[in-house]
Design a protein around this motif. Structure first.
Motif, mmCIF file in Angstrom:
data_model
loop_
_atom_site.group_PDB
_atom_site.id
_atom_site.type_symbol
_atom_site.label_atom_id
_atom_site.label_comp_id
_atom_site.label_asym_id
_atom_site.label_seq_id
_atom_site.Cartn_x
_atom_site.Cartn_y
_atom_site.Cartn_z
ATOM 1 N N MET A 1 0.869 -1.150 -0.004
ATOM 2 C CA MET A 1 -0.072 0.274 0.033
ATOM 3 C C MET A 1 0.807 1.071 -0.007
ATOM 4 S SD MET A 1 -2.845 0.741 2.547
ATOM 5 C CE MET A 1 -3.940 -0.560 2.258
ATOM 6 N N LEU A 2 2.023 1.249 0.927
ATOM 7 C CA LEU A 2 2.883 2.371 0.854
ATOM 8 C C LEU A 2 3.490 2.642 -0.524
ATOM 9 C CD1 LEU A 2 4.735 1.753 4.261
ATOM 10 C CD2 LEU A 2 3.151 3.525 3.662
ATOM 11 N N ASP A 3 3.972 1.549 -1.270
ATOM 12 C CA ASP A 3 4.668 1.616 -2.621
ATOM 13 C C ASP A 3 3.327 2.076 -3.502
ATOM 14 O OD1 ASP A 3 6.522 1.173 -4.093
ATOM 15 O OD2 ASP A 3 5.704 -0.983 -4.860
ATOM 16 N N SER A 4 2.328 1.696 -3.551
ATOM 17 C CA SER A 4 1.411 2.161 -4.461
ATOM 18 C C SER A 4 0.992 3.411 -4.116
ATOM 19 C CB SER A 4 0.077 1.172 -4.691
ATOM 20 O OG SER A 4 -0.579 1.251 -3.245
ATOM 21 N N ALA A 5 1.174 4.072 -3.013
ATOM 22 C CA ALA A 5 0.796 5.590 -2.605
ATOM 23 C C ALA A 5 1.971 6.296 -2.834
ATOM 24 C CB ALA A 5 0.378 5.465 -1.201
ATOM 25 N N SER A 11 8.043 6.698 9.031
ATOM 26 C CA SER A 11 8.485 6.366 10.433
ATOM 27 C C SER A 11 7.921 5.237 11.305
ATOM 28 C CB SER A 11 8.264 7.607 11.524
ATOM 29 O OG SER A 11 8.822 8.942 10.924
ATOM 30 N N CYS A 12 8.613 4.307 11.550
ATOM 31 C CA CYS A 12 8.076 3.193 12.318
ATOM 32 C C CYS A 12 8.615 3.382 13.719
ATOM 33 C CB CYS A 12 8.671 2.177 11.517
ATOM 34 S SG CYS A 12 7.743 1.576 10.101
ATOM 35 N N PHE A 13 7.899 2.693 14.720
ATOM 36 C CA PHE A 13 7.963 3.218 16.114
ATOM 37 C C PHE A 13 9.013 1.847 16.619
ATOM 38 C CE2 PHE A 13 4.663 0.433 17.283
ATOM 39 C CZ PHE A 13 3.832 0.496 16.314
ATOM 40 N N ALA A 14 9.842 2.398 17.713
ATOM 41 C CA ALA A 14 10.667 1.326 18.480
ATOM 42 C C ALA A 14 10.051 1.468 19.859
ATOM 43 C CB ALA A 14 12.257 1.877 18.319
ATOM 44 N N ARG A 15 9.737 2.455 20.249
ATOM 45 C CA ARG A 15 8.998 2.908 21.496
ATOM 46 C C ARG A 15 8.123 3.678 21.709
ATOM 47 N NH1 ARG A 15 12.530 6.080 24.859
ATOM 48 N NH2 ARG A 15 11.747 6.294 27.063
ATOM 49 N N LEU A 43 11.901 -4.760 12.755
ATOM 50 C CA LEU A 43 12.958 -5.361 11.863
ATOM 51 C C LEU A 43 12.390 -5.578 10.629
ATOM 52 C CD1 LEU A 43 15.894 -7.279 12.592
ATOM 53 C CD2 LEU A 43 14.525 -8.016 10.909
ATOM 54 N N GLU A 44 11.157 -6.214 10.657
ATOM 55 C CA GLU A 44 10.456 -6.626 9.510
ATOM 56 C C GLU A 44 9.876 -5.634 8.524
ATOM 57 O OE1 GLU A 44 8.164 -10.279 9.960
ATOM 58 O OE2 GLU A 44 9.836 -11.085 10.960
ATOM 59 N N GLN A 45 9.391 -4.641 9.415
ATOM 60 C CA GLN A 45 8.775 -3.280 8.710
ATOM 61 C C GLN A 45 9.641 -2.702 7.900
ATOM 62 O OE1 GLN A 45 7.335 -1.604 12.407
ATOM 63 N NE2 GLN A 45 4.997 -1.884 11.563
ATOM 64 N N ILE A 46 10.856 -2.549 8.521
ATOM 65 C CA ILE A 46 11.998 -2.111 7.713
ATOM 66 C C ILE A 46 12.670 -2.631 6.531
ATOM 67 C CG2 ILE A 46 14.490 -1.099 7.969
ATOM 68 C CD1 ILE A 46 13.816 -0.662 10.941
ATOM 69 N N ASP A 47 12.644 -3.904 6.843
ATOM 70 C CA ASP A 47 13.160 -4.701 5.490
ATOM 71 C C ASP A 47 11.853 -4.722 4.451
ATOM 72 O OD1 ASP A 47 15.431 -5.308 6.697
ATOM 73 O OD2 ASP A 47 14.809 -7.225 7.108
ATOM 74 N N ALA A 48 10.924 -4.678 4.852
ATOM 75 C CA ALA A 48 9.841 -4.760 3.734
ATOM 76 C C ALA A 48 9.712 -3.555 2.993
ATOM 77 C CB ALA A 48 8.531 -4.954 4.432
ATOM 78 N N CYS A 49 10.171 -2.258 3.750
ATOM 79 C CA CYS A 49 10.158 -1.020 2.970
ATOM 80 C C CYS A 49 11.157 -1.008 2.426
ATOM 81 C CB CYS A 49 10.019 0.072 4.218
ATOM 82 S SG CYS A 49 8.372 0.524 4.901
ATOM 83 N N HIS A 50 12.426 -1.346 2.831
ATOM 84 C CA HIS A 50 13.554 -1.074 2.143
ATOM 85 C C HIS A 50 13.730 -1.913 0.782
ATOM 86 C CE1 HIS A 50 16.354 0.087 5.745
ATOM 87 N NE2 HIS A 50 15.532 1.143 5.189
ATOM 88 N N ARG A 130 20.128 -1.014 8.856
ATOM 89 C CA ARG A 130 18.878 -0.681 8.573
ATOM 90 C C ARG A 130 18.312 0.390 8.927
ATOM 91 N NH1 ARG A 130 18.502 -6.377 10.011
ATOM 92 N NH2 ARG A 130 17.697 -7.598 8.616
ATOM 93 N N ILE A 131 19.095 1.424 9.788
ATOM 94 C CA ILE A 131 18.590 2.626 10.319
ATOM 95 C C ILE A 131 19.055 3.520 9.657
ATOM 96 C CG2 ILE A 131 18.383 3.958 12.565
ATOM 97 C CD1 ILE A 131 18.974 1.478 14.157
ATOM 98 N N ASP A 132 17.908 4.233 8.968
ATOM 99 C CA ASP A 132 17.929 5.364 8.061
ATOM 100 C C ASP A 132 18.035 6.667 8.705
ATOM 101 O OD1 ASP A 132 17.963 3.651 5.955
ATOM 102 O OD2 ASP A 132 15.877 3.703 5.974
ATOM 103 N N GLY A 133 17.364 6.660 9.768
ATOM 104 C CA GLY A 133 17.276 7.888 10.673
ATOM 105 C C GLY A 133 16.786 7.534 12.078
ATOM 106 N N ILE A 134 16.533 8.642 12.850
ATOM 107 C CA ILE A 134 16.071 8.501 14.134
ATOM 108 C C ILE A 134 15.391 9.595 14.379
ATOM 109 C CG2 ILE A 134 16.811 8.516 16.706
ATOM 110 C CD1 ILE A 134 17.519 5.668 15.962
#
Ligand SMILES: [Zn+2]
Length: 205
Positions: A1-5, A11-15, A43-50, A130-134
């Motif tokens: 969905m993110l891709d098609s949009a 941003s994905c949350f760690a805490r 971790l899997e959210q990041i991999d799927a996005c990358h 895996r970490i593009d930004g904080i």
């Protein structure tokens, strides 16, 4: 969905503001959300996005962590009349009501160390690649009379009994906090974006 949009960064949350972690923490396993079936959610959210060319800055909270505020009330910001700062105006210090607005003081060396340990733990769990930004959220100017802030004010010649002085000190202290956290994160990975929320409420000035 993110891709098609055609999203190019998310941003994905760690805490979260309740103080729960959403990654497989080695350092703080008890803080991982107890209902998290897949500890590798982040971790899997990041991999799927990358895989789709989407950047993923990782979100964490700074001044609102309700779990830590309950475990360590001495890490909280203190009001001028000796209470604990609670940013939810309708439910100030209502322990048995839902919420997470009790405010932690980043001038407390133990809490600042916890924040650094948490970020380091995050880099170990996800690997720096895996970490593009904080994204450090909730970094607001707080009128704080905790002992660390009082000591800091006296050292710099501010009058801790004066609200304007307390606010001026808080602005200065937060600048130093931002610089220290930025240097700490850059030391973990040089090529990274860092976003720190600015206080735009102006309500304390
Ligand atoms: Zn303080």
């Amino acid at each position: 969905m993110l891709d098609s949009a055609r999203v190019n960064s998310v941003s994905c949350f760690a805490r979260c503001h309740h103080g729960m972690l959403y990654y497989d923490s080695k350092r703080f396993p008890k803080l991982v959300h107890p209902g998290l079936k897949n500890k590798n959610l982040l971790l899997e959210q990041i991999d799927a996005c990358h895989k789709r060319g989407i950047r993923v800055p990782v979100y964490t909270t700074i001044q609102w962590d309700y779990h830590m505020s309950r475990l360590h009330p001495d890490w909280c910001c203190m009001t001028a009349d000796g209470g604990l700062v609670d940013s939810c105006e309708e439910l100030i210090n209502q322990i048995y009501e839902p919420g997470f607005y009790r405010t932690l003081c980043v001038n407390n060396p133990d809490y600042r160390q916890f924040l650094k340990d948490h970020i380091q733990d995050l880099f170990q769990a996800l690997t720096p690649e895996r970490i593009d930004g904080i994204f450090l959220d909730i970094v607001n100017v707080v009128d704080c009379s905790c002992q660390h802030c009082v000591d800091g004010m006296l050292k710099l010649g501010y009058d801790p009994t004066d609200k304007q002085d307390r606010t001026a000190y808080a602005v200065q202290m937060l600048k130093e906090f931002r610089l220290e956290m930025t240097a700490f994160i850059k030391n973990l990975k040089e090529d990274i974006t860092i976003f720190i929320t600015e206080d735009i409420s102006d309500r304390l000035r």
